[in-house]
Design an enzyme around this catalytic site. Structure first.
Site, mmCIF file in Angstrom:
data_model
loop_
_atom_site.group_PDB
_atom_site.id
_atom_site.type_symbol
_atom_site.label_atom_id
_atom_site.label_comp_id
_atom_site.label_asym_id
_atom_site.label_seq_id
_atom_site.Cartn_x
_atom_site.Cartn_y
_atom_site.Cartn_z
ATOM 1 N N ASN A 1 4.893 -6.135 -4.324
ATOM 2 C CA ASN A 1 4.151 -6.085 -3.069
ATOM 3 C C ASN A 1 5.147 -6.225 -1.930
ATOM 4 O OD1 ASN A 1 1.147 -6.161 -3.903
ATOM 5 N ND2 ASN A 1 2.077 -7.794 -5.135
ATOM 6 N N GLU A 2 5.519 -5.089 -1.361
ATOM 7 C CA GLU A 2 6.539 -5.064 -0.328
ATOM 8 C C GLU A 2 5.985 -5.586 0.998
ATOM 9 O OE1 GLU A 2 9.395 -4.681 -1.315
ATOM 10 O OE2 GLU A 2 9.891 -2.776 -2.250
#
Length: 633
Positions: free
Chosen positions: A155-156
């Site tokens: 999850n950037e």
């Protein structure tokens, strides 16, 4: 008040090993409690370098303490996409090698996102993955690593708090950071399948682990700053039962470490005084001798004034510490008595042994000091601890063999055997798969290439061949990025070399931020060897000083530096040309970590920055400086 700035519980351990054992014991406790209740235990598992020691401890507990995984259902966070499940970099393969193949978990209970899912059906499979988690009753305990940009799972930054399992595009910084797992950046997948943040937040218990100095800045942001989707790990502040488990290096930027005088009463040691004054001067943009009583009070250092007196006297104390760390004589200045000098004047000349984890760390990390030691008449030896063979591209191998064939042809030598080696290599590379390691012959050629470059560098400096030692430590020779732990043979070989050389000075890589751990293992081998030699009573050991340099990844904080070697512009250029000798490591460097610059650029920027900091603090302005910290054993 020590943790008053922290918005999430943080448990700090001396080292990665201790922290990993704690997490493994917590997981084991939950598994056993669920077993006693006759229930399944649902684990959310992470991959990458962070949890390896946790998994190793769980495997040990299974083998030695009877910890059973028969009631465990596992869900992994993520997987590269697209990627074959048997690829060397696959997390499906990783989990088998690190954990599942060594415990009694039911294979039916293992769930990992699949890098081979057809793209047109990804949404369906992701929805099924979410449904499967919910059907088990949800995740009991989730373990997480943390990316340098704050990502959890994949999850950037910018990922929604309400995101679920899905296909994502990886940031370039993440791809660069993970490129050490691949031959080069172009082979790192651009996408991944990951659990979403909402999925992670539904876990009943969360342990986020962070190890090493590279994680310190983002740990501080996630723990002490406001919640933001730009730092996904900071969202864990909103979880009811999440804890960060870190080592002291990863905790270094937390206020309790960075500015402990802001968190309550402390003992003002010389080391802490130096840290407080230096950080205040840099923050205010003032030289050390320019700080005033008001500056101290405004920066939370009022108690220091009460205990130690006027700012000017404290300033002088710190200024002298900084001044006395600077020397152009890393082996000690002969025929001089300088009590505050970092090194002894006698004996002179000294026997110096530089340990280089890879065949270029000596010139990259301490090339100016390396050359100065030789030029000042010391007997300098270099020990190349590993072959460095995995950091040579396949293309460079064929180029190297092709040159050998051509040399034999123009020399009138039968080149048929070399040509056969070339044909074998070309044939192997043409069909090489992502899951395939190099043959022993290819690895030997790659090692030979790096050995030749290292010897050429030593000749460039002026070191005779008899003072160049290639250890080829066994822990490294796996053919893959994953290395073995330190072994008895590694220590034995190192002790033999130390007894042979009997150095007055040792230089070793204290850089623990090396992305795939080789520097850390090499340093542990040296430490263990010196401890044993000291215990066994070798006479020369008590007169041997050990200086630690940083590698290509990071530099010592200025308040830590105990010896700083200044360099002129000409010396900087001479060091650069020495680095250029390592042609196999120029341009596109395999396994270069999260920094896209070439090694010579990193070295010059780092050395130049150190010199700039000294100048900002009121010391002489030099073109560059190499920095060292002494290890006491």
């Amino acid at each position: 008040m020590v943790d008053s700035f922290e918005k999430i519980p943080v448990k700090i351990f001396d080292n990665l090993k201790q922290g990993s054992v704690f997490i493994a014991q917590e997981i084991a406790g939950i598994i056993r409690r669920k077993q006693a209740e006759g229930k399944n235990c649902v684990l959310g598992l992470a991959t990458g370098s962070s949890p390896k020691t946790v998994y190793a401890e769980l495997v040990r507990m299974h083998r030695e303490e009877g910890l059973s995984f028969k009631n465990v259902i596992s869900f992994n966070l993520d997987e590269y996409y697209p990627l074959d499940n048997d690829a060397l970099q696959s997390y499906n393969r990783y989990m088998g090698e690190q954990l599942f193949n060594h415990v009694d978990i039911d294979p039916k209970n293992i769930n990992i996102p699949n890098g081979e899912w057809p793209k047109e059906e990804i949404k369906k499979y992701c929805a099924e993955y979410e449904a499967l988690i919910e059907s088990t009753g949800g995740i009991d305990v989730q373990i997480l690593g943390i990316g340098n940009n704050g990502h959890i799972g994949f999850n950037e930054p910018g990922s929604s708090r309400f995101s679920r399992t899905r296909l994502v595009t990886l940031e370039n910084s993440t791809r660069i950071a993970n490129s050490f797992e691949f031959a080069n950046i172009s082979q790192v997948p651009r996408m991944a399948v990951t659990m979403g943040i909402d999925t992670i937040m539904k876990a009943r218990k969360i342990y986020l682990m962070g190890w090493g100095p590279m994680k310190a800045p983002v740990i501080q942001k996630a723990v002490e700053e406001n919640v933001t989707e730009q730092i996904p790990a900071s969202l864990l502040q909103q979880h009811n039962d999440a804890i960060f488990v870190v080592d002291e290096m990863a905790a270094a930027e937390l206020t309790r470490y960075r500015s402990p005088w802001l968190t309550g009463e402390i003992e003002w040691t010389p080391k802490l005084i130096k840290k407080a004054v230096v950080s205040t001067a840099l923050k205010l943009g003032k030289p050390v001798l320019g700080l005033t009583n008001s500056d101290y009070n405004d920066s939370g250092l009022g108690e220091l004034l009460v205990e130690k007196g006027d700012a000017y006297e404290i300033n002088l104390q710190v200024f002298y510490l900084l001044r006395d760390s600077i020397t152009g004589w890393p082996g000690g200045k002969p025929n001089a008595v300088i009590p505050a000098h970092p090194e002894r004047s006698l004996p002179y000349p000294k026997t110096c042994l530089i340990f280089s984890p890879h065949p270029d760390d000596d010139i990259i990390s301490m090339g100016g000091t390396f050359m100065r030691l030789h030029d000042q008449g010391h007997d300098v030896h270099v020990a190349y601890q590993t072959s460095g063979n995995i950091a040579v591209t396949d293309e460079f191998v064929t180029r190297f063999i092709d040159t050998a064939v051509g040399f034999e042809e123009i020399s009138g030598i039968d080149s048929s055997k070399s040509r056969q080696v070339l044909n074998n290599a070309q044939q192997f590379f043409s069909g090489k798969k992502t899951s395939q390691i190099d043959t022993p012959e290819i690895r030997a050629i790659k090692g030979l290439i790096r050995r030749g470059e290292a010897k050429a560098t030593c000749r460039y400096v002026g070191i005779k061949d008899s003072n160049v030692h290639f250890q080829n430590l066994p822990f490294y020779e796996t053919g893959t990025i994953e290395k073995k732990p330190m072994g008895e043979e590694d220590v034995k070989l190192t002790m033999e070399l130390l007894r042979k050389v009997k150095p007055h000075q040792i230089y070793a890589a204290g850089d623990l931020a090396d992305p795939h751990g080789t520097h850390k293992v090499c340093l542990d081998i040296i430490f263990e060897s010196m401890r044993r030699l000291k215990k066994e009573g070798d006479d020369w050991v008590k007169d041997c000083w050990v200086w630690l340099y940083k590698g290509a990844w990071q530099e010592w904080n200025i308040e830590e530096i105990e010896m700083a070697i200044p360099m002129s512009p000409d010396q900087v250029m001479k060091k650069r040309f020495g680095i250029f000798i390592h042609q196999s490591q120029k341009d596109m460097v395999p396994f270069q970590g999260s920094d896209a610059r070439e090694f010579w650029q990193r070295a010059e920027d780092r050395n130049g920055h150190t010199a700039k900091l000294y100048a900002q603090l009121g010391l002489t302005q030099y073109a560059a400086m190499e920095a060292f910290v002494r290890w006491h054993y």
